[in-house]
Design a protein around this motif. Structure first.
Motif, mmCIF file in Angstrom:
data_model
loop_
_atom_site.group_PDB
_atom_site.id
_atom_site.type_symbol
_atom_site.label_atom_id
_atom_site.label_comp_id
_atom_site.label_asym_id
_atom_site.label_seq_id
_atom_site.Cartn_x
_atom_site.Cartn_y
_atom_site.Cartn_z
ATOM 1 N N LEU A 85 0.020 9.753 -5.024
ATOM 2 C CA LEU A 85 0.159 11.249 -4.797
ATOM 3 C C LEU A 85 0.661 12.030 -5.543
ATOM 4 O O LEU A 85 0.885 13.256 -5.664
ATOM 5 C CB LEU A 85 0.734 11.129 -3.331
ATOM 6 C CG LEU A 85 -0.313 10.949 -2.219
ATOM 7 C CD1 LEU A 85 0.422 10.778 -0.883
ATOM 8 C CD2 LEU A 85 -1.289 11.851 -2.092
ATOM 9 N N LEU A 136 1.110 -1.230 -0.143
ATOM 10 C CA LEU A 136 -0.071 0.080 -0.065
ATOM 11 C C LEU A 136 0.787 1.318 0.021
ATOM 12 O O LEU A 136 0.549 2.111 -0.795
ATOM 13 C CB LEU A 136 -0.996 0.063 1.233
ATOM 14 C CG LEU A 136 -2.211 0.932 1.009
ATOM 15 C CD1 LEU A 136 -3.045 0.522 -0.217
ATOM 16 C CD2 LEU A 136 -3.052 0.849 2.399
ATOM 17 N N PRO A 137 1.820 1.454 0.935
ATOM 18 C CA PRO A 137 2.720 2.583 0.897
ATOM 19 C C PRO A 137 3.291 2.883 -0.507
ATOM 20 O O PRO A 137 2.867 4.184 -0.988
ATOM 21 C CB PRO A 137 3.610 2.331 1.834
ATOM 22 C CG PRO A 137 3.417 1.262 2.766
ATOM 23 C CD PRO A 137 2.458 0.190 1.916
ATOM 24 N N LEU A 154 0.626 4.108 -2.926
ATOM 25 C CA LEU A 154 0.087 5.796 -2.115
ATOM 26 C C LEU A 154 1.006 6.598 -2.671
ATOM 27 O O LEU A 154 0.682 7.660 -3.175
ATOM 28 C CB LEU A 154 0.209 5.776 -0.514
ATOM 29 C CG LEU A 154 -0.919 5.340 -0.061
ATOM 30 C CD1 LEU A 154 -0.988 5.421 1.597
ATOM 31 C CD2 LEU A 154 -2.306 6.593 -0.432
#
Lengths: 380, 393
Positions: B208, B200-201, B204
């Motif tokens: 972003l 997930l990170p 992300l």
């Protein structure tokens, strides 16, 4: 442990049991129709727009030669490594080299369109600063001498390899040299000022990938009609792995060529790349990447997919279309002189000609190995 | 955690030949026994199918780690090159995707490879100094061994006789309980979810990027990778500065300052310098802030040659005997108009001084002019030259 398939062999006739020869008869009519229609369309293309017609003839001849070489190359490396996994499917690619003489004849026909295709064959080449130094190598007699020599070598070595099973290692050496020269001569010199040292390897990666795709298709089709009973899931898995690996190899070589040209951005190297990356050619440039790499990569990533015949057939169809597009993008932009990508009678004619000639040339050789009176098994 | 339940007795059998083992495994399974494991000195083809093993779950972990590597490589490169520290290199867009591919490829392969080995160790409960005694003395040598659980209502001697008929050299009941295993966490949907969560990170970061990078669309993403319209001057355009059009020596004529100063309406040369003296005025209000800025720049850049007071005192090149630059507090320079001094600061002096137009901003050069004017009035007390600590003057 070879798992056998439960898919029933396809019922090809409504009445009676067809023999292998019957199938050949039935397909031959269609193949002749393809060849005649294709030749007519290509001829029409030549009349309407000469450079487009000649470009498609070159594409047809080169691709047929590549199919033949793909079969030979597979045969050679299997002979050298003593591979046994491919024994059940060897029939399929033993027939492919029969295309080499056909491709040779088509290549020699380019004599009449040489000046239309190649800038160095035009009368004003000697006065052009960028070209006159290259005319020692790129001149019509020497060019066609090399064409004849290269095809003679391929046909001779190929015959020895397919009929006697000899000379696999010398073939690899001869192939490496001649195929490089063929790529530099026939394709790269369409734009004689441009050069890429990795060009022949790029051509090889596409050629080999196409060879594997054709062997895969024929192995699956022949098994479905019951002619290759020994083909098992293991063979399909192996072919799927080869397809996956060499699709990635193609992408690797593609990037190796593209990245350096893109990064350095030297004017004499950037020209053709820039043409493809801008304007109307751009969608085809990305489609080429999708057909040859991204789609096969995603389709074949799972182990299950590599043994699934439907997925394999779909991937091979994409790869064959991708190979045609790849050659189209190498040949047509310089030939068409700034005209956008075109698809019409000439292109369709070239494709039909490839399919028809492919069948007509390969089927008799395949029949020699098989028993013509062999009845096709019915049902499961 | 659920554990494997054993209701019946376990036994082992050893064979001298892999084919016999394959056959025996198939036979035992068809007779209703449960084959727990086999031990062979090398991988035996077809054993997975014979034992009825499900396909390995390791490819799932491999894919997850590969995606993690790809996302990390893409995120790292996009963040550093396009967002946090944007630098135009080689005229390429900041988001030069082709240039990111090699690193992304390497990191994908690296994480996939390390991750799948680590996953294997975790799944197989391997750890350093782990020692499991062989099931049979020849287990890792020249014996092919199976371990199985008897089917219900079957006695061991009957099975032993069957196995001996299949070529078993030795059969015996097992007492130890090495087959007691917890079902794996990774088998359940929570395991798959945890793998996705680990990625997930990186995702992300990727998501972003367009948000954080405000002019993302404007200058970064060029579909042709910047080949057609490079952002900078073309690398191999003739510069016209050096004989033979040599390149990469000085900016080509007409190059604009990246600080956004409009082009200066003056060229180099004495006539232009005099014209600048007639036509140019300091466009900036003389404030204390500009004066301080001019002083700082003067002492950092100019004082090396002209001295801190503009009188060549403390000049490093005079001290080393090179030559003496023009004395700034002399009547000649005092008589020069502001524009003339600004022109010299920009294009260089009539003798040896080089121009500082490409190093100092236009405002900074005017600030220096302001400071020099104050030096000439003698109203400035320049800071005494710092004496290095520990050195006797």
């Amino acid at each position: 442990m070879s798992e056998t398939f439960t898919v029933p062999a396809r019922d090809l006739t409504k009445s009676g049991i067809p023999t292998l020869a019957d199938i050949g008869e039935r397909l031959r009519g269609g193949a002749w129709a393809f060849v005649l229609l294709g030749a007519a369309l290509l001829g029409l293309g030549l009349v309407l727009q000469a450079e487009r017609g000649w470009g498609n003839l070159l594409l047809t001849a080169f691709n047929l030669a590549c199919v033949g070489l793909g079969g030979l190359f597979l045969l050679a490396i299997q002979s050298i490594t003593g591979a046994r996994w491919s024994d059940p499917i060897l029939k399929a690619h033993r027939a492919m080299p029969a295309l080499l003489p056909v491709a040779g004849v088509l290549m020699l026909m380019l004599w009449f369109g040489l000046a239309t295709l190649y800038p160095w064959a035009r009368p004003d080449a000697a006065t052009q600063h960028a070209l006159h130094g290259r005319l020692g190598w790129l001149n019509p007699p020497f060019f066609f001498g090399r064409v004849a020599l290269i095809f003679a070598a391929w046909i001779w070595v190929g015959r020895r390899l397919t009929q006697q099973g000899k000379g696999a290692a010398p073939f690899i050496l001869v192939f490496a040299l001649t195929f490089s020269v063929a790529n530099f001569d026939w394709l790269m010199s369409l734009e004689p000022v441009w050069s890429s040292t990795i060009f022949a390897i790029y051509g090889f990666s596409g050629m080999f990938l196409q060879g594997i795709a054709i062997v895969t298709i024929s192995a699956i089709v022949l098994r479905r009609v019951g002619l290759l009973p020994a083909v098992s899931k293991a063979q399909n898995h192996d072919l799927g792995k080869l397809l996956f690996a060499f699709s990635s190899f193609w992408a690797y070589i593609f990037l190796s060529q593209f990245l350096l040209i893109w990064y350095a951005n030297l004017p004499e190297e950037t020209g053709p790349m820039r043409l493809l990356l801008q304007g109307r050619w751009m969608p085809l440039f990305y489609l080429n990447l999708i057909l040859n790499f991204f789609a096969p990569f995603v389709l074949l990533l799972q182990r299950r997919a590599k043994t699934n015949e439907t997925v394999l057939l779909a991937t091979c169809a994409l790869l064959l279309a991708g190979r045609w597009l790849d050659l189209y993008l190498q040949i047509m932009p310089p030939v068409l002189h700034g005209l956008g990508p075109l698809f019409g009678p000439a292109e369709l004619g070239g494709i039909l000609l490839q399919l028809g000639l492919g069948h007509l040339a390969c089927w008799p050789v395949f029949m020699k190995d098989a028993n013509p009176a062999q009845e096709l098994p019915q049902g499961g | 955690m659920a554990t494997t339940e054993f209701r019946n007795a376990r036994f082992r059998a050893s064979f001298a030949d892999p084919e016999q083992l394959l056959h025996a495994v198939a036979h035992l399974r068809s007779a209703g026994h449960r084959v727990l494991d086999t031990y062979t000195p090398f991988p035996v083809h077809g054993m997975d199918e014979a034992m009825g093993l499900r396909p390995s779950r390791l490819p799932r972990a491999c894919l997850a780690f590969a995606i993690l590597g790809l996302a990390l490589a893409a995120g790292l490169q996009i963040w550093t090159s396009a967002i946090d520290y944007p630098l135009i290199m080689g005229g390429k867009p900041l988001l030069a995707i082709p240039a990111f591919i090699p690193v992304a490829f390497e990191l994908t392969v690296l994480l996939a490879g390390l991750g799948v080995v680590a996953s294997f160790f975790v799944a197989a409960r391997m750890r350093p100094r782990l020692r499991i005694p062989d099931l049979h003395p020849g287990a890792n040598d020249d014996c092919f061994i199976l371990a199985a659980e008897l089917a219900a209502d079957v006695q061991f001697p009957a099975v032993a006789r069957e196995l001996a008929g299949l070529g078993a050299s030795e059969t015996s009941l097992l007492v130890e309980d090495r087959f007691q295993r917890d079902t794996s966490f990774w088998d359940r949907s929570a395991g798959a979810g945890a793998l996705l969560l680990a990625c997930l990170p990186a995702f992300l970061i990727l998501a972003l990027v367009p948000v954080l990078n405000r002019d993302f669309q404007k200058r970064n993403l060029a579909w042709d990778g910047g080949m057609g319209a490079p952002l900078s001057a073309q690398a191999f355009d003739a510069s016209g500065v050096l004989p033979g059009g040599e390149v990469l020596q000085a900016p080509p004529p007409g190059t604009l300052s990246r600080r956004g100063d409009p082009p200066l309406a003056f060229g180099p040369g004495k006539a232009e310098a005099e014209r600048a003296g007639r036509e140019l005025q300091n466009p900036y209000q003389p404030t204390q802030g500009r004066f301080n800025r001019g002083k700082a720049i003067y002492e950092r850049v100019c004082a090396t040659c002209h001295g801190r007071e503009g009188d060549n005192n403390g000049s490093m090149i005079v001290a080393r005997g090179a030559f003496a630059p023009t004395v700034l507090v002399s009547p000649v320079v005092r008589g020069m108009p502001d524009g003339r001094i600004f022109h010299i600061a920009t294009f260089g002096g009539p003798t040896k001084m080089k121009g500082y137009g490409d190093l100092l901003s236009r405002e900074d050069r005017w600030n220096v002019v302001l400071y020099v004017r104050e030096l000439q009035k003698g109203s400035v007390k320049p800071a005494p030259a710092p004496v290095p600590a520990g050195v006797q003057p």
